[in-house]
Design a protein around this motif. Structure first.
Motif, short mmCIF file in Angstrom:
data_model
loop_
_atom_site.label_atom_id
_atom_site.label_comp_id
_atom_site.label_asym_id
_atom_site.label_seq_id
_atom_site.Cartn_x
_atom_site.Cartn_y
_atom_site.Cartn_z
N PRO A 17 2.77 3.69 11.59
CA PRO A 17 2.41 2.60 10.67
C PRO A 17 3.23 2.60 9.37
CG PRO A 17 0.45 3.75 11.43
CD PRO A 17 1.62 4.55 11.89
N HIS A 18 3.87 3.70 9.07
CA HIS A 18 4.64 3.81 7.83
C HIS A 18 6.12 3.54 8.03
CE1 HIS A 18 1.00 6.20 7.23
NE2 HIS A 18 1.09 5.85 5.97
N LYS A 19 6.55 3.51 9.27
CA LYS A 19 7.99 3.46 9.59
C LYS A 19 8.71 2.27 8.98
CE LYS A 19 11.01 3.29 13.61
NZ LYS A 19 11.07 3.22 15.06
N GLN A 20 8.09 1.11 8.99
CA GLN A 20 8.76 -0.11 8.52
C GLN A 20 8.42 -0.48 7.07
OE1 GLN A 20 11.15 -1.49 10.29
NE2 GLN A 20 10.76 0.00 11.90
N LEU A 21 7.68 0.37 6.38
CA LEU A 21 7.34 0.05 4.99
C LEU A 21 8.59 0.07 4.12
CD1 LEU A 21 4.04 2.07 4.42
CD2 LEU A 21 4.29 -0.38 4.84
N PRO A 22 8.64 -0.79 3.11
CA PRO A 22 9.79 -0.81 2.19
C PRO A 22 9.66 0.28 1.13
CG PRO A 22 8.23 -2.50 1.56
CD PRO A 22 7.68 -1.85 2.82
N VAL A 23 9.83 1.53 1.57
CA VAL A 23 9.64 2.67 0.67
C VAL A 23 10.84 3.61 0.75
CG1 VAL A 23 7.11 2.59 0.72
CG2 VAL A 23 8.34 3.93 2.44
N ASP A 24 10.98 4.39 -0.30
CA ASP A 24 12.03 5.41 -0.34
C ASP A 24 11.48 6.63 -1.07
OD1 ASP A 24 12.14 4.86 -3.13
OD2 ASP A 24 13.86 3.54 -2.89
N LYS A 25 12.34 7.56 -1.41
CA LYS A 25 11.91 8.81 -2.04
C LYS A 25 11.11 8.57 -3.32
CE LYS A 25 13.60 13.36 -3.48
NZ LYS A 25 12.60 13.50 -4.51
N THR A 26 11.47 7.56 -4.08
CA THR A 26 10.74 7.24 -5.31
C THR A 26 9.27 6.96 -5.01
OG1 THR A 26 12.75 6.27 -6.24
CG2 THR A 26 10.67 5.68 -7.29
N HIS A 27 9.01 6.24 -3.95
CA HIS A 27 7.63 5.91 -3.57
C HIS A 27 6.87 7.16 -3.12
CE1 HIS A 27 9.82 2.10 -3.16
NE2 HIS A 27 8.70 1.56 -3.60
N SER A 40 -6.46 4.95 -7.16
CA SER A 40 -5.30 5.03 -8.05
C SER A 40 -4.07 4.40 -7.39
CB SER A 40 -5.02 6.47 -8.49
OG SER A 40 -4.64 7.27 -7.41
N VAL A 41 -3.93 4.53 -6.07
CA VAL A 41 -2.81 3.90 -5.36
C VAL A 41 -2.91 2.38 -5.48
CG1 VAL A 41 -1.86 3.45 -3.05
CG2 VAL A 41 -2.39 5.79 -3.74
N ARG A 42 -4.10 1.84 -5.27
CA ARG A 42 -4.29 0.38 -5.35
C ARG A 42 -3.88 -0.17 -6.70
NH1 ARG A 42 -10.07 -1.35 -2.75
NH2 ARG A 42 -10.15 0.28 -1.19
N LYS A 43 -4.13 0.59 -7.75
CA LYS A 43 -3.85 0.13 -9.11
C LYS A 43 -2.43 0.44 -9.57
CE LYS A 43 -8.65 0.87 -10.42
NZ LYS A 43 -9.57 1.77 -11.13
N ASP A 44 -1.72 1.26 -8.82
CA ASP A 44 -0.38 1.68 -9.22
C ASP A 44 0.61 0.53 -9.10
OD1 ASP A 44 1.39 4.12 -9.87
OD2 ASP A 44 2.41 3.18 -8.16
N ASP A 45 1.46 0.37 -10.13
CA ASP A 45 2.41 -0.75 -10.12
C ASP A 45 3.50 -0.62 -9.07
OD1 ASP A 45 3.58 1.37 -11.52
OD2 ASP A 45 4.62 0.09 -12.94
N LEU A 46 3.82 0.58 -8.63
CA LEU A 46 4.85 0.79 -7.61
C LEU A 46 4.25 0.76 -6.20
CD1 LEU A 46 7.85 1.49 -6.99
CD2 LEU A 46 7.18 3.90 -7.11
N LEU A 47 3.16 1.50 -5.99
CA LEU A 47 2.58 1.64 -4.65
C LEU A 47 1.55 0.56 -4.32
CD1 LEU A 47 2.09 5.50 -4.50
CD2 LEU A 47 4.01 4.15 -3.67
N GLY A 48 0.82 0.11 -5.31
CA GLY A 48 -0.26 -0.85 -5.08
C GLY A 48 0.17 -2.08 -4.30
N PRO A 49 1.25 -2.75 -4.72
CA PRO A 49 1.66 -3.95 -3.99
C PRO A 49 2.00 -3.69 -2.52
CG PRO A 49 2.70 -3.91 -6.15
CD PRO A 49 2.02 -2.57 -5.96
N ILE A 50 2.59 -2.55 -2.23
CA ILE A 50 2.97 -2.23 -0.85
C ILE A 50 1.73 -1.98 -0.01
CG2 ILE A 50 4.13 -0.53 0.61
CD1 ILE A 50 6.11 -0.17 -1.81
N PHE A 51 0.82 -1.15 -0.50
CA PHE A 51 -0.40 -0.85 0.25
C PHE A 51 -1.29 -2.08 0.39
CE2 PHE A 51 0.76 3.53 -0.29
CZ PHE A 51 0.09 4.22 0.69
N ASN A 52 -1.45 -2.82 -0.71
CA ASN A 52 -2.32 -3.99 -0.67
C ASN A 52 -1.77 -5.06 0.26
OD1 ASN A 52 -4.39 -3.06 -2.44
ND2 ASN A 52 -3.03 -3.46 -4.17
N ASP A 53 -0.45 -5.22 0.29
CA ASP A 53 0.16 -6.19 1.20
C ASP A 53 -0.01 -5.75 2.66
OD1 ASP A 53 1.86 -8.55 1.78
OD2 ASP A 53 3.28 -7.02 2.45
#
Length: 128
Positions: free
Chosen positions: A70-80, A23-36
């Protein structure tokens, strides 16, 4: 409909992890971050997550390391992180029910909160 069983073994953890990350892979918000970030290394990531959850839920030393760096530099915030928790809970609730299921959801929510807090903290230091 049959009652859902609790998480009770490694196969259940694999099912939980595989379904959630599908479900994460397919998610429009999280998928691009994880897949990248993972770029074709999904099998290795999933194996690591099996060990991580086995360690947390069954007190089996199947994971070593620190999950935060491994998560420290991800472009994420509370929404993610909120989306991550929502997907985790939705996925797990569709498959399992019981004490360890609730433990997994509580641990996931606590990790999301902690990771978000630490990322905000480090970003604050960088912006000083």
């Amino acid at each position: 409909m049959a009652a859902l069983k609790d998480i009770s073994n490694l196969d259940d953890i694999k099912q939980m992890v595989d379904t959630f990350y599908d479900s994460v892979r397919k998610d429009d918000l999280l998928g691009p971050i994880f897949n990248d970030k993972l770029q074709g290394r999904w099998p290795e990531h999933l194996q690591k997550m099996y060990g991580f959850w086995q360690t947390i839920l069954f007190d089996v030393r199947a994971y070593s390391g620190s999950p935060f760096p491994p998560h420290k530099q991800l472009p994420v915030d509370k929404t993610h992180f909120d989306r991550w928790v929502m997907l985790f809970n939705t996925s797990i609730d569709a498959q399992f029910s019981g004490i360890l299921t609730e433990e997994a959801k509580m641990r996931a929510a606590n990790m999301a909160y902690m990771f978000n807090h630490k990322i905000d903290y480090f970003r604050g230091l960088e912006n000083k």
